[in-house]
Design a protein around this motif. Structure first.
Motif, mmCIF file in Angstrom:
data_model
loop_
_atom_site.group_PDB
_atom_site.id
_atom_site.type_symbol
_atom_site.label_atom_id
_atom_site.label_comp_id
_atom_site.label_asym_id
_atom_site.label_seq_id
_atom_site.Cartn_x
_atom_site.Cartn_y
_atom_site.Cartn_z
ATOM 1 N N SER A 80 0.845 -1.189 0.000
ATOM 2 C CA SER A 80 0.000 0.000 0.000
ATOM 3 C C SER A 80 0.879 1.237 0.000
ATOM 4 N N LEU A 140 1.121 9.215 -1.401
ATOM 5 C CA LEU A 140 -0.125 9.789 -1.897
ATOM 6 C C LEU A 140 -0.023 11.302 -2.037
ATOM 7 N N ARG A 180 1.807 12.254 -5.166
ATOM 8 C CA ARG A 180 0.998 12.049 -6.360
ATOM 9 C C ARG A 180 -0.015 13.181 -6.536
ATOM 10 N N ALA A 196 -5.381 10.321 -6.032
ATOM 11 C CA ALA A 196 -5.372 9.082 -5.264
ATOM 12 C C ALA A 196 -6.764 8.807 -4.741
ATOM 13 N N ARG A 221 -4.808 2.783 -2.690
ATOM 14 C CA ARG A 221 -3.877 2.690 -3.813
ATOM 15 C C ARG A 221 -2.802 1.706 -3.440
ATOM 16 N N GLU A 235 1.645 -0.117 -11.297
ATOM 17 C CA GLU A 235 0.621 0.581 -10.540
ATOM 18 C C GLU A 235 -0.492 1.057 -11.460
ATOM 19 N N ASP A 236 -1.593 1.388 -10.853
ATOM 20 C CA ASP A 236 -2.767 1.866 -11.579
ATOM 21 C C ASP A 236 -2.575 3.351 -11.863
ATOM 22 N N GLN A 237 -2.479 3.693 -13.124
ATOM 23 C CA GLN A 237 -2.243 5.088 -13.490
ATOM 24 C C GLN A 237 -3.494 5.767 -14.024
ATOM 25 N N PRO A 239 -8.678 8.526 -10.578
ATOM 26 C CA PRO A 239 -9.589 7.953 -9.583
ATOM 27 C C PRO A 239 -11.038 8.185 -9.981
ATOM 28 N N HIS A 275 -9.593 -1.301 -9.076
ATOM 29 C CA HIS A 275 -8.243 -0.751 -8.902
ATOM 30 C C HIS A 275 -7.213 -1.867 -8.839
#
Length: 240
Positions: free
Chosen positions: A128, A134, A137, A144, A148, A172-174, A177, A201
């Motif tokens: 995580s 976060l 980002r 976020a 995430r 990672e998930d780009q 959100p 996600h």
């Protein structure tokens, strides 16, 4: 009088050692030459990506369901249960994505290998992102959501009993959100599931990891690249 009996034995030992070194130096290595691709693996064994130590997986919707069913459940216990479900979803999605791309993927490890075969082993963990991650980002314009995670993995190439590292990756998930979706109530007797937001996600992270592995496989010519999309026909200029 003892020297004449000792010297031949010493010489024989030295000669034997030298012969072993020469034979070892001339023996062909199990791996393919550095200039060429490795032989296509007969299997791609995918190990479970468990949560890394210290990771706190969170899904408020799932947590509320778990506490409603098991009164007195601590936050730490909820985080452990959530991590197990995140790991299971990630794992199933990763194996399915690799198979869809043409790789012979299946759950397992080097222990599942047969003799005189070669295989690629996929190992790793999910973790995580902490508040510092976060925050960075958000400052960089990358939002976020509630949860995430990132996946950190590596590929190993094993031939019989020999093993060598190939490459490592972070996935990672780009995507941006999304607005949290309301989770459907689980059926009676069925185990609680991740909320739709978190489930999607986690699957995107698994797909990103699969994309990295598939790209490496294509570089090694283990699978073919997808055919290029046909070019759109040229539109003739309009006459005036």
């Amino acid at each position: 009088m003892s020297a004449p009996r000792t010297m031949p034995r010493v010489l024989r030992l030295a000669a034997g050692l030298a012969a072993a070194l020469i034979a070892g130096g001339c023996a062909k290595d199990w791996a393919a030459p550095q200039s060429g691709p490795l032989e296509r693996p007969s299997k791609v064994f995918v190990s479970a990506f468990d949560p890394a130590p210290g990771s706190q997986m969170s899904d408020p919707v799932l947590g509320a369901q778990l506490k409603r069913r098991m009164s007195g459940l601590t936050d730490q216990a909820v985080a452990i249960e959530t991590g197990q479900r995140v790991s299971a979803v990630f794992f199933s999605q990763l194996v399915a994505a690799l198979r869809s791309a043409g790789l012979p993927a299946e759950p397992g490890s080097a222990d599942n290998m047969r003799a005189n075969t070669n295989a690629v082993i996929v190992e790793g963990a999910i973790r995580s992102l902490n508040e510092d991650d976060l925050r960075q980002r958000r400052q960089s314009g990358f939002g976020a959501g509630r949860v995430r995670i990132v996946a950190e993995g590596k590929l190993l190439y094993r031939a019989d009993i020999e093993q060598k590292p190939l490459t490592s990756f972070t996935a990672e998930d780009q995507s941006a959100p999304r607005v949290p979706a309301r989770a459907a109530a689980p059926a009676a007797g069925a185990p609680e599931q991740l909320s739709p937001e978190v489930d999607a996600h986690v699957r995107r992270v698994a797909q990103a990891a699969a994309d990295r592995i598939v790209e490496y496989a294509r570089q090694q010519n283990w699978i073919k690249a997808p055919p290029a999309a046909p070019a759109a026909p040229a539109t003739p200029p309009r006459r005036r």
